[in-house]
Scaffold this active site. Sequence first.
Site, short mmCIF file in Angstrom:
data_model
loop_
_atom_site.label_atom_id
_atom_site.label_comp_id
_atom_site.label_asym_id
_atom_site.label_seq_id
_atom_site.Cartn_x
_atom_site.Cartn_y
_atom_site.Cartn_z
N ASP A 127 -22.59 31.58 -10.08
CA ASP A 127 -22.32 30.37 -9.31
C ASP A 127 -23.16 30.26 -8.04
OD1 ASP A 127 -20.39 29.50 -11.07
OD2 ASP A 127 -18.67 30.10 -9.84
N LYS A 164 -16.27 25.38 -4.13
CA LYS A 164 -16.81 24.86 -5.39
C LYS A 164 -15.67 24.53 -6.33
CE LYS A 164 -16.60 27.30 -8.57
NZ LYS A 164 -16.12 27.80 -9.89
#
Length: 273
Positions: free
Chosen positions: A133, A13
Amino acid sequence: MGARMLSETAYAKINLALHVRRRREDGYHELETLFAFVDDGDRLDAAPSDADRLTTVGEFAAKIENPFGNIVAKALLALPHGKGWNVALEKRLPVAAGLGGGSADAGAIFRMVEAAHGLPDDWRQRAARLGADVPACVLSTTCIGTGTGTDLDPVDSDLAGTPVLLVNPRIGVPTGPVFKAWDGIDRGRLPTGSVRAIALDGRNDLEAPAIAICPAVAEVLSALNVTDPFLARMSGSGATCFALYDGAAQMQAAADKLAETHPDWWQMRGKLR
């Protein structure tokens, strides 16, 4: 699942932009961020077993805490997946690096459970309990995150396929101290427009506090900027930085140059998903 092996990539990410708006009463921060994902990361394999087991291999395996307290084990506990799974995790992403490595691993488990059994309707809440996240990492597509980063709005990306270089100085930077060192000044909301426009007009509000804690971040950014990317920025709370390039040859040349000048730095080459 039968006896079939499941395999997933835990996609790295990156935050193309990360605007911190305010500290909340609960200790979290109100964020506006543009999540994107690289087409490479950790690798996970799972096979049915009489109980959950997790083995870790790879360059950064030794950095993982007690495997049974690990986020992968917690993701398995959070989801129905039969009697158990034997999971092998190849840890290719550095830990405490701003790449959502642990969250990406958990996201990969959610996708594997989805493929084998389907996900429960409340999977987003279950994912968010594991980390801010994790819901984004389950989707692993470009999206805008608000709130603590768990409220997601997927967006079409005009940066899909863009060559990207990830570089980390091999220094772990824990998230908590970086957020704590943020100066509390609201510098404004995430811009609007295409993904490219948001990335170019946005910023990472955690860059300055991360550099104060880990000056090597500034060195990495300087080294990347010299290679003429159209954007170089720190991801998340650091210390990994990314650079986006107009062409794959330019990215490869930059990566080769940095491998020569800074052989001690970790890097990963790929494309945005």
